[in-house]
Motif scaffolding. Sequence first.
Motif, PDB file in Angstrom:
ATOM      1  N   VAL A 142       0.834  -1.136  -0.076  1.00 21.96           N
ATOM      2  CA  VAL A 142       0.145   0.015  -0.316  1.00 21.96           C
ATOM      3  C   VAL A 142       1.069   1.493   0.754  1.00 21.96           C
ATOM      4  N   GLN A 143       0.136   2.754  -0.305  1.00 23.04           N
ATOM      5  CA  GLN A 143       0.996   3.807  -0.599  1.00 23.04           C
ATOM      6  C   GLN A 143       0.533   4.499   0.901  1.00 23.04           C
ATOM      7  N   PRO A 144       1.486   5.073   1.403  1.00 27.64           N
ATOM      8  CA  PRO A 144       1.612   5.735   2.742  1.00 27.64           C
ATOM      9  C   PRO A 144       0.121   6.689   2.919  1.00 27.64           C
ATOM     10  N   GLY A 145      -1.015   6.906   3.460  1.00 22.79           N
ATOM     11  CA  GLY A 145      -2.485   7.383   3.479  1.00 22.79           C
ATOM     12  C   GLY A 145      -2.965   6.496   2.852  1.00 22.79           C
ATOM     13  N   TYR A 146      -3.372   5.223   2.661  1.00 26.56           N
ATOM     14  CA  TYR A 146      -4.639   4.601   1.966  1.00 26.56           C
ATOM     15  C   TYR A 146      -5.880   4.206   2.942  1.00 26.56           C
ATOM     16  N   LEU A 147      -5.333   4.281   4.546  1.00 23.44           N
ATOM     17  CA  LEU A 147      -6.433   3.862   4.872  1.00 23.44           C
ATOM     18  C   LEU A 147      -7.366   5.086   5.270  1.00 23.44           C
ATOM     19  N   LYS A 148      -6.724   5.886   5.580  1.00 22.81           N
ATOM     20  CA  LYS A 148      -7.800   7.215   5.697  1.00 22.81           C
ATOM     21  C   LYS A 148      -8.802   7.324   4.368  1.00 22.81           C
ATOM     22  N   LYS A 149      -8.218   7.092   3.830  1.00 19.70           N
ATOM     23  CA  LYS A 149      -9.244   6.863   1.895  1.00 19.70           C
ATOM     24  C   LYS A 149     -10.684   6.597   2.515  1.00 19.70           C
ATOM     25  N   VAL A 174       5.944  -6.307  14.269  1.00 21.41           N
ATOM     26  CA  VAL A 174       6.160  -5.829  14.810  1.00 21.41           C
ATOM     27  C   VAL A 174       6.355  -3.843  14.687  1.00 21.41           C
ATOM     28  N   GLY A 175       5.157  -3.177  14.665  1.00 19.37           N
ATOM     29  CA  GLY A 175       5.424  -2.172  14.250  1.00 19.37           C
ATOM     30  C   GLY A 175       6.281  -0.556  14.469  1.00 19.37           C
ATOM     31  N   PHE A 176       7.536  -1.104  14.500  1.00 15.85           N
ATOM     32  CA  PHE A 176       7.902   0.465  14.873  1.00 15.85           C
ATOM     33  C   PHE A 176       7.724   1.470  14.134  1.00 15.85           C
ATOM     34  N   ASN A 177       7.631   1.351  12.507  1.00 10.40           N
ATOM     35  CA  ASN A 177       7.458   1.922  11.549  1.00 10.40           C
ATOM     36  C   ASN A 177       7.064   1.953  10.516  1.00 10.40           C
ATOM     37  N   THR A 182      -0.054   1.750  11.653  1.00 13.65           N
ATOM     38  CA  THR A 182       0.351   3.124  12.194  1.00 13.65           C
ATOM     39  C   THR A 182      -0.745   3.875  11.801  1.00 13.65           C
ATOM     40  N   GLU A 183      -1.047   3.326  10.234  1.00 12.10           N
ATOM     41  CA  GLU A 183      -2.541   3.946  10.029  1.00 12.10           C
ATOM     42  C   GLU A 183      -3.527   4.415  10.587  1.00 12.10           C
ATOM     43  N   LEU A 184      -3.825   2.801  11.356  1.00 14.72           N
ATOM     44  CA  LEU A 184      -4.618   2.988  11.635  1.00 14.72           C
ATOM     45  C   LEU A 184      -5.065   3.450  13.179  1.00 14.72           C
ATOM     46  N   GLU A 185      -3.461   3.467  13.872  1.00 11.79           N
ATOM     47  CA  GLU A 185      -3.829   4.048  15.113  1.00 11.79           C
ATOM     48  C   GLU A 185      -3.769   5.350  14.974  1.00 11.79           C
ATOM     49  N   ASP A 223       9.588   6.682  17.284  1.00 17.06           N
ATOM     50  CA  ASP A 223       9.965   7.910  17.578  1.00 17.06           C
ATOM     51  C   ASP A 223       9.313   8.595  18.896  1.00 17.06           C
ATOM     52  N   TRP A 224       8.581   8.142  19.090  1.00 16.00           N
ATOM     53  CA  TRP A 224       7.423   8.921  19.414  1.00 16.00           C
ATOM     54  C   TRP A 224       6.665   8.108  20.893  1.00 16.00           C
ATOM     55  N   GLN A 225       7.965   7.130  20.993  1.00 10.95           N
ATOM     56  CA  GLN A 225       7.458   5.762  22.283  1.00 10.95           C
ATOM     57  C   GLN A 225       9.121   5.714  22.960  1.00 10.95           C
ATOM     58  N   ILE A 226       9.367   5.350  24.423  1.00 15.42           N
ATOM     59  CA  ILE A 226      10.101   4.713  24.433  1.00 15.42           C
ATOM     60  C   ILE A 226      11.119   3.386  23.668  1.00 15.42           C
ATOM     61  N   ALA A 227      10.165   2.883  23.970  1.00 12.51           N
ATOM     62  CA  ALA A 227      10.559   1.021  22.417  1.00 12.51           C
ATOM     63  C   ALA A 227      10.821   1.137  21.187  1.00 12.51           C
ATOM     64  N   LEU A 228      11.939   0.569  20.225  1.00 10.48           N
ATOM     65  CA  LEU A 228      11.691   0.621  19.460  1.00 10.48           C
ATOM     66  C   LEU A 228      10.354  -0.032  18.743  1.00 10.48           C
ATOM     67  N   SER A 229      10.553  -1.354  19.114  1.00 13.80           N
ATOM     68  CA  SER A 229       8.906  -2.760  19.079  1.00 13.80           C
ATOM     69  C   SER A 229       8.010  -2.151  19.459  1.00 13.80           C
ATOM     70  N   ARG A 230       6.800  -2.365  18.925  1.00  8.56           N
ATOM     71  CA  ARG A 230       5.411  -1.820  19.354  1.00  8.56           C
ATOM     72  C   ARG A 230       4.215  -3.144  19.028  1.00  8.56           C
ATOM     73  N   ARG A 231       3.665  -3.295  19.837  1.00  7.09           N
ATOM     74  CA  ARG A 231       2.408  -3.994  18.848  1.00  7.09           C
ATOM     75  C   ARG A 231       1.279  -3.877  18.403  1.00  7.09           C
ATOM     76  N   PHE A 232       0.726  -4.156  17.349  1.00  8.70           N
ATOM     77  CA  PHE A 232      -0.669  -3.394  16.951  1.00  8.70           C
ATOM     78  C   PHE A 232      -2.118  -3.397  17.532  1.00  8.70           C
ATOM     79  N   ARG A 233      -1.971  -2.212  18.911  1.00 10.27           N
ATOM     80  CA  ARG A 233      -2.999  -2.048  19.781  1.00 10.27           C
ATOM     81  C   ARG A 233      -4.146  -1.156  19.618  1.00 10.27           C
ATOM     82  N   ALA A 234      -3.514  -0.900  18.628  1.00  6.34           N
ATOM     83  CA  ALA A 234      -4.544   0.262  17.904  1.00  6.34           C
ATOM     84  C   ALA A 234      -6.385  -0.513  17.460  1.00  6.34           C
ATOM     85  N   LEU A 235      -5.746  -1.882  17.028  1.00 11.56           N
ATOM     86  CA  LEU A 235      -6.929  -2.905  16.816  1.00 11.56           C
ATOM     87  C   LEU A 235      -7.662  -3.566  17.750  1.00 11.56           C
TER      88      LEU A 235
END
Lengths: 510, 510
Positions: free
Chosen positions: A55-62, B123-126, B134-137, B365-377
């Motif tokens: 996917v491309q950046p921003g895909y989900l917002k759409k 592992v949603g670090f970036n 990332t986008e759902l969060e 870059d918004w948190q302490i750890a590098l690794s992160r779970r998909f908590r937004a779900l």
Amino acid sequence: MGSLEFHHGPVENNCDPPMTNPLDPEEFRRQGHIMIDFIADYFKNIEKYPVLSQVQPGYLKKRLPESAPYNPEPIETILQDVRYHIVPGITHWQSPSYFGYFPSSGSIAGFLGEMLSTGFNVVGFNWMSSPAATELESIVMDWLGDMLQLPKSFLFSGKGGGVLQGTTCEAIVCTMAAARDQMLSRIGKDNIGRLVVYGSDQTHSALKKASQIVGIHPGNFRAINTAQSTEFALSPELLRLTICSDIEKGLVPLFLCATMGTTATTSVDPLGALCDVAKDYGMWVHVDAAYAGSVCICPEFRHFIEGVEGANSFSFNAHKWFFTTLDCCCLWVKNPTALIDSLSTNPEFLRNKASDSKQVVDYKDWQIALSRRFRALKLWLVLRSYGVANLRNFLRSHVKMAEIFERLVRENKWFEVVVPRNFAMVCFRISPSAISKYPGDDGNALINEVNCKLLEAINASGNVYMTHAVVGGMYVLRCAIGATLTEEKHVLMAWKVVHDHADAVLSTYQ
Amino acid sequence: MGSLEFHHGPVENNCDPPMTNPLDPEEFRRQGHIMIDFIADYFKNIEKYPVLSQVQPGYLKKRLPESAPYNPEPIETILQDVRYHIVPGITHWQSPSYFGYFPSSGSIAGFLGEMLSTGFNVVGFNWMSSPAATELESIVMDWLGDMLQLPKSFLFSGKGGGVLQGTTCEAIVCTMAAARDQMLSRIGKDNIGRLVVYGSDQTHSALKKASQIVGIHPGNFRAINTAQSTEFALSPELLRLTICSDIEKGLVPLFLCATMGTTATTSVDPLGALCDVAKDYGMWVHVDAAYAGSVCICPEFRHFIEGVEGANSFSFNAHKWFFTTLDCCCLWVKNPTALIDSLSTNPEFLRNKASDSKQVVDYKDWQIALSRRFRALKLWLVLRSYGVANLRNFLRSHVKMAEIFERLVRENKWFEVVVPRNFAMVCFRISPSAISKYPGDDGNALINEVNCKLLEAINASGNVYMTHAVVGGMYVLRCAIGATLTEEKHVLMAWKVVHDHADAVLSTYQ
């Protein structure tokens, strides 16, 4: 999508839906079974998806509405949306063709343990808040420490102890804060600006981040250079030279992070010799075995952490290569009191007889956060469901598959293995000799470009996913084997994908 | 127990069990359904267990083997052990008669979201590592910010943004590190020892802990006194006086944590006035609404965070009173760049085109750890499964039950409500007048002893669980309503338990 059918916005209507309890046991059962089937089907079909999300950046917002729905939506609708909108945005770390970064190895037992923990949903900050959460964690950490043949001094059965953290970064923040406060109590609390932290240029960025977080002066972080000739391991001699130079400047050596299995190339720092140097200066040594630590449960790999007895703390991530889902970082320390002195707070609302009696462990004082999940359950389920025997078998099977991939690389004249393989990760690239005939070759820049293009082509195919590193100026591809579903056929296919794309990429250069 | 049947120890045998893949989809399905039924039954039978675990320290060590099993064990055996050995050591936070600390409110939707997240196990670090994570969060944090009527400046749709952290302590560590580095870049990096952090004597201990972690000088932490006459809220005048006194000493005011819903009594600090003071000194203000923030989705409660527009960051724990299982702390900041400047590391192995293009959020870059779970779900599933309408209904039903409990306390001559109830927690005690006839009464000490005995008796009964606080020298009982399964009948029963035990305790004093 489902959400279009729903009423949005803040207007309260006259026909609010009837309220069912959101934890009704029978509705839990119904929806729980639906979700199990959904996830089982996901695993069954996982090879149908491109491993790297395309996917491309921003895909989900759409695709999603502007705001949360006003009215409830059924699980069936939500799962449809997961299928159509979330899954395409997932990079499938559980795919058997996932060879990126390091594995995030799931397992049935790890998954079930996480379910149990989520079901109980206790907040295990101290013993009292759920004794089983604390006691099982202490027991399992001693079990696991035994399996790794950690020195007794790291176990509760010695005078040390283990704790489950979320990630290595958290483990380093905690141990570094402990080391910092120990040192400051000796040299005076106004001297934080003199403390120095050491690692190598191969040490995980978590060290730098932890150092930033605990307030080490940004100028006092040392990433000592490594070289290909010594397989990118940290040199004890260079460490000593660096320390001496810092001491001459009036600085105070504080903390060394030695790595067993670096991120770029799975190199192993010489623990024993490094600890000897650190000991001369009264420094805290943390051993970061995030990826490779688990394999020390196999006796033939245990030698990689020889010398650990000289360290102050040791951690590895059971969520990387030990079948325990994210997050689960296992940290052992020789001196829990140092952690507790630095991290404890004892607010009145948590006071209780068990804590006051000092008979119990209160893990809130071993970590950053107060709240903590019951992570020990998943580790316990992994240990019991597979047993030491199968855990060794699983890890060995990954190493064997890596050996196969390594051999395929070595046998091909276009390719080279860049750093000797230690575990289940192969660091390789198209060799400079493959493009030697190309005019205008300025050495590394061109071959790096070729390898970068190769990696992009491989990942764009969706058939496999690998990632890269840059070491000694070389752009290298990393094939990390350890996704739980990976079998030999996937590794052979991965090599074919690499090979075919190399063919195509090289044809544009030759 | 099952484990006695198993072979232990490191001896490799000749009949290693055949290896099934530990993520085999059909075996996952089979065991997953077993676990769902196990947990559904746990919820169904939860009222049969004593709410507070009645085990003694060290109980589990006596019941489990010394080391991990060598051979695999079936899930059925393990679940037997959970039933017989783990469940007795659980304090049942999900019990409808759990009124301790603050709730840890689970829900079907939260549970299912956690399952999905564990199933994908990314592992949603970036952004790149799984764009959907990332986008759902980002989307869900904007949804939720809207629901709370947070100022646009805290949302991505403004110039701020939200991120899911594990706990409030992590959120405070991150924002305090950001504030610290912003300030040090102004006054010079050698001045960390001059920075001062402010809270009240009611602020959660997480503030002190965060302050210790990020390297604030231990002498520079201020817990400003509060008083019953002002309902234990932090006084803006006292804050200003304290700041002025620190400035006179050459110190630099850095960070203020204001609380909406304190741990002891759910008091609310006057955000607007406090932010005004902080603004005069260029300080960072964090609003900790860990427990009570969620209720601001009901318009009638929104006034409690009036003034939040003057703060720099705001957090609440969706895992406390918002049906989202542990851990899930929602943090919004006005200036994400401050966080990123302080917490980012950009190692080569994570470089990718999307990040380089600056088109995406990289939450590492918004948190302490590098690794992160998909908590937004899980948060997304909670918002969609219940909708704004039912989420409001659920919270209001808890507040209504607290009103009932409060009325029962007020109507009884032996008892008093100590601090006016703001949300769904009632702070009460046996009133000093109930024991006024007792000779030798030295005031607080005796009535505190009586209330402490009352709480011990209540909790030893196993019928309900409540916890305590000490405010203004008074030992008070806290009845926090919000466990998802709690219904009015449980609250009435809780009052009966309190009343009956008070009867017994008081009879020994009268």
